[in-house]
Motif scaffolding. Structure first.
Motif, mmCIF file in Angstrom:
data_model
loop_
_atom_site.group_PDB
_atom_site.id
_atom_site.type_symbol
_atom_site.label_atom_id
_atom_site.label_comp_id
_atom_site.label_asym_id
_atom_site.label_seq_id
_atom_site.Cartn_x
_atom_site.Cartn_y
_atom_site.Cartn_z
ATOM 1 N N VAL A 10 22.013 -5.201 0.282
ATOM 2 C CA VAL A 10 23.086 -4.250 -0.034
ATOM 3 C C VAL A 10 24.202 -4.417 0.989
ATOM 4 C CG1 VAL A 10 23.720 -1.813 -0.209
ATOM 5 C CG2 VAL A 10 21.482 -2.567 -1.062
ATOM 6 N N GLY A 11 23.825 -4.451 2.283
ATOM 7 C CA GLY A 11 24.804 -4.587 3.357
ATOM 8 C C GLY A 11 25.590 -5.886 3.227
ATOM 9 N N ARG A 12 24.875 -6.950 2.898
ATOM 10 C CA ARG A 12 25.513 -8.258 2.773
ATOM 11 C C ARG A 12 26.558 -8.238 1.632
ATOM 12 N NH1 ARG A 12 27.346 -11.905 5.815
ATOM 13 N NH2 ARG A 12 28.373 -13.319 4.361
ATOM 14 N N GLY A 13 26.176 -7.617 0.544
ATOM 15 C CA GLY A 13 27.104 -7.530 -0.596
ATOM 16 C C GLY A 13 28.358 -6.749 -0.226
ATOM 17 N N LEU A 14 28.173 -5.631 0.474
ATOM 18 C CA LEU A 14 29.328 -4.819 0.869
ATOM 19 C C LEU A 14 30.219 -5.593 1.836
ATOM 20 C CD1 LEU A 14 27.495 -1.397 1.360
ATOM 21 C CD2 LEU A 14 29.222 -1.922 -0.377
ATOM 22 N N TRP A 15 29.590 -6.277 2.775
ATOM 23 C CA TRP A 15 30.333 -7.080 3.766
ATOM 24 C C TRP A 15 31.213 -8.111 3.043
ATOM 25 C CZ3 TRP A 15 29.994 -7.026 9.280
ATOM 26 C CH2 TRP A 15 30.644 -8.079 9.915
ATOM 27 N N ALA A 149 16.175 -7.521 -4.104
ATOM 28 C CA ALA A 149 17.224 -7.821 -3.132
ATOM 29 C C ALA A 149 18.349 -8.622 -3.797
ATOM 30 C CB ALA A 149 16.636 -8.598 -1.956
ATOM 31 N N TYR A 150 17.950 -9.570 -4.638
ATOM 32 C CA TYR A 150 18.946 -10.383 -5.331
ATOM 33 C C TYR A 150 19.876 -9.483 -6.157
ATOM 34 C CZ TYR A 150 20.983 -13.819 -8.520
ATOM 35 O OH TYR A 150 21.867 -14.589 -9.230
ATOM 36 N N LYS A 157 28.091 -5.736 -5.548
ATOM 37 C CA LYS A 157 29.368 -6.456 -5.627
ATOM 38 C C LYS A 157 30.069 -6.179 -6.963
ATOM 39 C CE LYS A 157 29.234 -10.828 -4.038
ATOM 40 N NZ LYS A 157 30.223 -11.014 -2.949
ATOM 41 N N ALA A 158 29.265 -6.154 -8.038
ATOM 42 C CA ALA A 158 29.840 -5.839 -9.354
ATOM 43 C C ALA A 158 30.355 -4.403 -9.375
ATOM 44 C CB ALA A 158 28.786 -6.031 -10.439
ATOM 45 N N TYR A 187 28.083 -14.172 -5.736
ATOM 46 C CA TYR A 187 27.664 -13.986 -7.134
ATOM 47 C C TYR A 187 27.634 -12.500 -7.463
ATOM 48 C CZ TYR A 187 23.087 -12.384 -5.494
ATOM 49 O OH TYR A 187 22.082 -11.659 -4.915
ATOM 50 N N ILE A 188 27.744 -12.174 -8.718
ATOM 51 C CA ILE A 188 27.538 -10.782 -9.114
ATOM 52 C C ILE A 188 26.468 -10.733 -10.206
ATOM 53 C CG2 ILE A 188 29.914 -10.050 -8.595
ATOM 54 C CD1 ILE A 188 30.156 -9.803 -11.766
#
Lengths: 325, 451
Positions: A10-15, A149-150, A157-158, A187-188
């Motif tokens: 989640v953190g990685r996506g927000l970053w 996680a994926y 991100k989406a 990726y989303i």
């Protein structure tokens, strides 16, 4: 490919989204200096600065209210609610402002409200709830509940990129228990698309979030002990609901069992049952069944919580009854 | 997964059908229940809907070919995954069980001619209409699911003959799939449950050889063109010859003063149509008059079975409808229980659907008396052939103004000639003329309000 926990994903996506789009910002309690109660935004303040990582007083209503205003002005705020149970405190902001702005004035509300939901962690009645259905009932919102996680990275991100308000329910039981390889690519995972996690022909288990693994465990046991091939569908998004994936699986198996951690009355299972009756009645070879939590607050006592929540044994039993029907 | 499309059984005594037209080409997509092909049988022409959505893969029976019922005429691909071997294994395991439970069922499509007249009667429960209605099935103690009922309907499976293996004897998806996989729809003809007719031929009762009255070579001379009969034409031909050969036809003619009804109709037809959305025609007047007379003379509402007379309790009126491609006789069931408006609606509805090929097979069956209207084409009167298995048919001539003598004065009245063709085996002249007298009286002294 790096291995990440669900919470790291989640953190990685927000970053990544903050890097990509300067309009994206974070707002919430203890998300800056402390890095978030679950460390989702750890390191964000140092990298993105105070303007984009905003610590707030303890007021969910203020967080969401401020975010709605930001979104009117073209920003893309992501609100963190420390425990999603406290979404009740900003119910008015969400249902009357967030959800209705576009309907009333055509104003896009590109914001995300996210936070940890769900039980199984002995958190008691105020830190274990699954309040998603209050919002599935509210037209104008999107409601997302990732199970891996994926998906957590792809869906957040989406959600950030969506021009509609998205409620993002992260399951805290999965936060550090789910660890898997997550691509570093941008990726989303599109909102509104369910995923078939296991293929089968005898009956379909429809579920989401933490119950996906429970259903996969049950399916494994049913295959071994009963020779039953269960199809497991992970909804991923409750609103909009991916009807077609459910219906096409039903056309194959003709039997449907819905499993959710949310309490029984008014849960998504009832909505799916009604949809199936309307659209595929003559595909049913048995009653639509459900395995859910009980209609009580989440108990604090560990044995009681265990009794309260669905588990693989309960799913296996219901699936056997349905298969025999 | 391939889905077989079969020639449906369009009625109890129908054993074959002709594919008259394919409405889809190979490779074309079709929705479930979308018309796929047209057929013509002894009784009706009909559009047959696709059993499931999919792509038309193969056409096995070409246009114009006639095949037995349940013959596979085409194959659809429904786009689903092929059945896995495990499924087949379960089906195979379930199959013998189901088979053992119903020894009375004949293997693959029963050859009609081969069924002996003295065949042992199947269990009493098998008689009556094939049903997929959940309430009726429940009454019969048959437990099903929506899926099972749909599959049964699509494949013509008689649920009464399956033994369910599900909870509480429920018929499951596996049970019905096993039955379908065996290729034999378990529908035992309802007529098999009725007492064997005295001396009546088994199988296709109306079928007769269409023989020649003269040597063949005397037919072909000069310039000519040969056209094969359509299935409907052949059916009419066979039916008419069989009727003439079976019934002792006698004809009565009567003349009826329709002035009162003509005036009534002229006066009310506008309002009738406005109120009811249906045109007001003469037909319901004649039906009403016949129904009343049939009640008074029940032998006219009967059938003949060897030396037995079958007196029908229902009054079902067949009404001949001329089509561009032939003739069909849809039936108004229990016409005695309908009011005037109901009769008019039934006539209009059946005639419209006859012309658009939308009649269901059961709608052209079980008449107990028939009416035909040669007058509509200007005929002064007609002497119709009895529509089997009825024993009488009423023919209406054209309604026109004629000079008639009333109380030694000559008046201009709307007149019609009515004819009754009746079967002298059971109806004698006295009954026939009293019947006609009653019809005449009802029409001339019409009392019933029509609005």
């Amino acid at each position: 490919m790096p291995v990440m926990t669900y919470v790291q994903a989640v953190g990685r996506g927000l970053w990544e989204e903050m890097e990509r789009d300067p309009a994206v910002l974070m707002i919430g309690e203890d998300i800056g200096v402390y890095g978030g109660a679950f460390k989702v935004t750890d390191g964000f303040l140092a990298h993105f600065g105070r303007e984009r990582v905003i610590d707030t007083p303890i007021s969910e209503s203020a967080i969401v209210g401020a975010a709605v205003g930001m979104s009117y002005l073209g920003l893309r705020p992501v609100c963190e609610l420390q425990f999603i149970d406290f979404i009740a405190c900003c119910f008015n902001q969400i249902t009357n402002f967030v959800a209705k702005s576009h309907y009333r004035w055509g104003a896009p509300v590109p914001m995300v409200i996210r936070g940890p939901a769900g039980g199984g962690v002995h958190g008691g009645p105020f830190h274990s709830q699954n309040p998603e259905m209050y919002f599935v009932h509210t037209p104008g919102l999107k409601v997302v509940c990732p199970s891996s996680a994926y998906d957590a990275k792809g869906l957040i991100k989406a959600a950030v990129r969506d021009n509609n308000p998205v409620l993002f329910f992260e399951h805290k039981f999965l936060y550090r228990r789910v660890k898997e390889e997550v691509p570093e690519d941008d990726y989303i995972v599109p909102l509104g698309q369910a995923a078939v996690r296991r293929e089968g022909r005898d009956l379909t288990l429809v579920t989401y979030a933490a119950m996906v693994q429970v259903c996969l465990d049950a399916a494994e046991q049913l295959e071994k002990e009963d020779g039953l091939a269960c199809e497991v569908i992970d909804l991923r998004t409750l609103l909009p609901l991916d009807k077609e994936t459910i219906l096409s699986s039903l056309r194959k198996t003709n039997k449907l069992l819905v499993v959710h951690e949310d309490t029984r009355t008014g849960g998504i299972a009832g909505e799916i049952a009604a949809m199936v009756m309307e659209e595929a009645f003559d595909q049913l070879d048995g009653p639509l069944m459900r395995v859910t939590s009980l209609d009580t607050p989440v108990p604090y006592s560990p044995p009681l919580e265990e009794y309260f929540l669905p588990n693989a044994a309960k799913v296996v039993k219901a699936a056997r009854d349905l298969a025999r029907y | 997964m391939p889905v077989n499309v079969v020639m449906p059984q369009m009625g109890e005594s129908i054993f074959e059908g002709t594919v008259t037209k394919w409405l889809k080409k190979i490779g074309e997509k079709v929705e479930r229940d979308e018309p796929l092909f047209e057929i013509s049988t002894d009784k009706v022409d009909a559009e047959i809907p696709a059993p499931s959505a999919g792509v038309l893969k193969e056409i096995k029976v070409k246009e114009g070919e006639t095949v037995e019922i349940n013959t596979i005429v085409a194959i659809l691909d429904d786009g689903g995954a092929p059945t896995s071997p495990e499924t087949s294994a379960t089906e195979a395991a379930a199959a013998p069980k189901a088979e053992a439970a119903k020894p009375a069922t004949a293997p693959p499509p029963p050859a009609p001619a081969a069924r002996p007249a003295a065949a042992p009667l199947p269990p009493a429960a098998i008689g009556g209409e094939l049903t997929f209605d959940p309430a009726k099935l429940r009454e019969l103690g048959i437990r099903t699911s929506p899926l099972v009922r749909r599959l049964a309907k699509e494949n013509g499976v008689d649920l009464r003959q399956l033994t369910g293996t599900g909870a509480g004897g429920r018929v499951t998806k596996q049970d019905i799939q096993a039955t379908i996989a065996k290729g034999a729809p378990a529908y035992a003809e309802a007529s098999a449950g009725l007492p064997a007719a005295a001396g009546a031929p088994a199988g296709k009762p109306a079928a007769v050889e269409l023989g020649l009255a003269v040597p063949r070579e005397r037919l072909y001379f000069g310039r000519y063109q040969v056209e094969p009969m359509s299935a409907m034409r052949r059916s009419i031909a066979e039916h008419m010859v069989a009727s003439k050969r079976t019934s002792a036809h006698v004809y009565s003619v009567d003349e009826v003063d329709m002035t009162r009804i003509a005036q009534l109709r002229a006066q009310h037809k506008g309002e009738f149509e406005r109120k009811n959305g249906a045109k007001l025609t003469f037909m319901p007047f004649f039906i009403r008059a016949c129904v009343d007379a049939l009640r008074a003379f029940p032998t006219v509402n009967s059938s003949v079975d060897g030396t037995n007379v079958v007196l029908h309790q229902d009054i079902n009126i067949g009404v001949a409808v001329a089509l561009d491609w032939g003739l069909i006789v849809p039936v108004i069931k229990r016409a005695d229980e309908m009011n005037f408006l109901g009769l008019q609606r039934a006539v209009t509805d059946l005639a419209t659907r006859a012309r658009t090929k939308k009649l269901k097979p059961e709608e052209v069956q079980h008449s107990t008396f028939s009416i035909t209207n040669p007058g509509v084409f200007g005929g002064l009167m007609g002497l119709p052939v009895i529509n089997q298995p009825n024993v009488a048919i009423l023919g209406m001539g054209t309604i026109e103004k004629r000079p008639v003598v009333i109380d030694d004065a000559i008046a201009i009245r709307s007149m019609v000639y009515l004819t009754l063709s009746y079967d002298h085996r059971v109806v004698d002249g006295a009954t026939a003329h009293q019947f006609m007298g009653r019809v005449k009286k009802t029409l001339q002294e019409w009392q019933e309000p029509i609005l």
